[in-house]
Structure formats: C-alpha cells, structure tokens
Scaffold this motif. Sequence first.
Motif, mmCIF file in Angstrom:
data_model
loop_
_atom_site.group_PDB
_atom_site.id
_atom_site.type_symbol
_atom_site.label_atom_id
_atom_site.label_comp_id
_atom_site.label_asym_id
_atom_site.label_seq_id
_atom_site.Cartn_x
_atom_site.Cartn_y
_atom_site.Cartn_z
ATOM 1 N N THR A 74 -24.189 6.770 4.459
ATOM 2 C CA THR A 74 -24.458 5.369 4.805
ATOM 3 C C THR A 74 -24.026 4.415 3.694
ATOM 4 O OG1 THR A 74 -26.742 5.688 4.096
ATOM 5 C CG2 THR A 74 -26.307 5.778 6.449
ATOM 6 N N ASP A 75 -24.092 4.853 2.442
ATOM 7 C CA ASP A 75 -23.627 3.996 1.344
ATOM 8 C C ASP A 75 -22.147 3.659 1.514
ATOM 9 O OD1 ASP A 75 -26.110 3.933 0.149
ATOM 10 O OD2 ASP A 75 -25.672 5.581 -1.228
ATOM 11 N N PHE A 89 -21.727 1.086 4.219
ATOM 12 C CA PHE A 89 -22.060 -0.254 3.739
ATOM 13 C C PHE A 89 -20.966 -0.822 2.835
ATOM 14 C CE2 PHE A 89 -26.831 0.681 4.280
ATOM 15 C CZ PHE A 89 -26.858 0.080 5.529
ATOM 16 N N ALA A 137 -19.568 -4.306 7.585
ATOM 17 C CA ALA A 137 -20.342 -4.504 6.360
ATOM 18 C C ALA A 137 -19.657 -5.531 5.456
ATOM 19 C CB ALA A 137 -20.514 -3.183 5.624
ATOM 20 N N GLN A 141 -21.119 -9.160 4.281
ATOM 21 C CA GLN A 141 -21.155 -9.582 2.874
ATOM 22 C C GLN A 141 -20.475 -10.946 2.711
ATOM 23 O OE1 GLN A 141 -22.826 -8.161 0.376
ATOM 24 N NE2 GLN A 141 -22.171 -9.788 -0.975
ATOM 25 N N LYS A 155 -29.891 -10.519 3.391
ATOM 26 C CA LYS A 155 -29.104 -9.304 3.152
ATOM 27 C C LYS A 155 -29.703 -8.142 3.946
ATOM 28 C CE LYS A 155 -27.394 -8.606 -0.938
ATOM 29 N NZ LYS A 155 -27.200 -8.272 -2.361
ATOM 30 N N ASN A 156 -31.031 -8.039 3.941
ATOM 31 C CA ASN A 156 -31.683 -6.976 4.712
ATOM 32 C C ASN A 156 -31.420 -7.124 6.204
ATOM 33 O OD1 ASN A 156 -32.704 -5.744 2.420
ATOM 34 N ND2 ASN A 156 -34.678 -6.781 2.545
ATOM 35 N N GLU A 160 -28.783 -8.579 7.644
ATOM 36 C CA GLU A 160 -27.378 -8.246 7.897
ATOM 37 C C GLU A 160 -27.133 -6.744 7.791
ATOM 38 O OE1 GLU A 160 -24.853 -10.176 8.979
ATOM 39 O OE2 GLU A 160 -26.170 -11.919 9.068
ATOM 40 N N LEU A 161 -27.688 -6.106 6.769
ATOM 41 C CA LEU A 161 -27.497 -4.662 6.602
ATOM 42 C C LEU A 161 -28.151 -3.891 7.740
ATOM 43 C CD1 LEU A 161 -27.867 -4.122 2.748
ATOM 44 C CD2 LEU A 161 -25.774 -4.190 4.115
ATOM 45 N N GLN A 162 -29.276 -4.385 8.231
ATOM 46 C CA GLN A 162 -29.920 -3.718 9.359
ATOM 47 C C GLN A 162 -29.035 -3.775 10.599
ATOM 48 O OE1 GLN A 162 -32.834 -1.880 9.172
ATOM 49 N NE2 GLN A 162 -32.055 -1.189 11.140
ATOM 50 N N VAL A 168 -25.748 -3.954 10.577
ATOM 51 C CA VAL A 168 -24.650 -3.009 10.322
ATOM 52 C C VAL A 168 -25.142 -1.589 10.560
ATOM 53 C CG1 VAL A 168 -23.132 -2.047 8.538
ATOM 54 C CG2 VAL A 168 -23.435 -4.522 8.713
#
Length: 154
Positions: A17-18, A21, A27, A31, A100-101, A103-105, A107
């Motif tokens: 997952t890293d 991202f 992702a 950003q 950010k949380n 948006e990342l969720q 993704v």
Amino acid sequence: MAAPAHAEDFRVGFVNTDRIFREASTAKAAQAKLEQEFSRREKELNDMGNALKAASEKFEREAPTLAESQRQQRQKGLVDQDREFQRKRREFQEDLNARKNEELQQVLDRANRVVRQVAEQEKYDLILQEAVYINPKYDITDKVIKALNASGAK
C-alpha cells in the motif's frame, strides 16, 4: 494425498500500500489537490513566521535603547503575535492532516476495489497488505497500480 492438491490451488498475492500511495496516479492527483488547496495558507503562515522573526530580531536590537514601558509593551506584542502564529500553525496542521486522511482513504478505497477485481480475475484466494517478508513473485502491486491508473484515466 488429496491435501497437497488443494494446497497447490491456493493462490496468495501481496499488495504494498505504501507503493500505491507513492506511485498510483490517483494518489499523486490527491497530493497535488492537497498542495493546491493548502498552498495559500502555508504561504501566509510562512510570511507570518518570517514577519515575527524579523520583529523579534528588531526588538532584540532596539531593546537596550527603549524605555522600560516601551520594551514591555513591545515584548507583550511579540508574545501575543507568537501565540497567534502558533495557534494558526496548529490549526493549519490539523486541517491538513484531516484532509490528507480523507484523500488517502479515498485512494485506499479505490485501490481495495481494484485489488478485489485483480484477485477475482486472476483467481487469488488471499491478498495480503502487510507482511514482514514477502517473496517478490507474490507481489501484485504493479498489476494493481496499472489497473488503478487505467481506471483513474477513464
């Protein structure tokens, strides 16, 4: 003798997952969206910090020549200015982290849907997202990133 036959049919995959991202276009778009959304506030904070620093340095230079009442008044003004700066910086960081949380969720949700699609299409029985060690032959991250980029381009 039947158990080994079933073991050979069991397919395992791994997704990093890293890397998703860092490398997936969704992702990167998230950003960029965050940078655009918060760049104005970040610049204002930087300007405010620079102004506070300059005012503080000016006060340090002039303090010996000021009357006691003027020195106390300017020092209080600097303390208030610093308190306001710290508050705004904290609010900025909290807002940025919350967005950010979010948006990342989004993704991650899209990536998980793509992982399920890849798993179903290629008949995987298990896909792991966290592991201490994984043999690279089980890593399907590239497939997921390609599929995610393709679905994002549509």
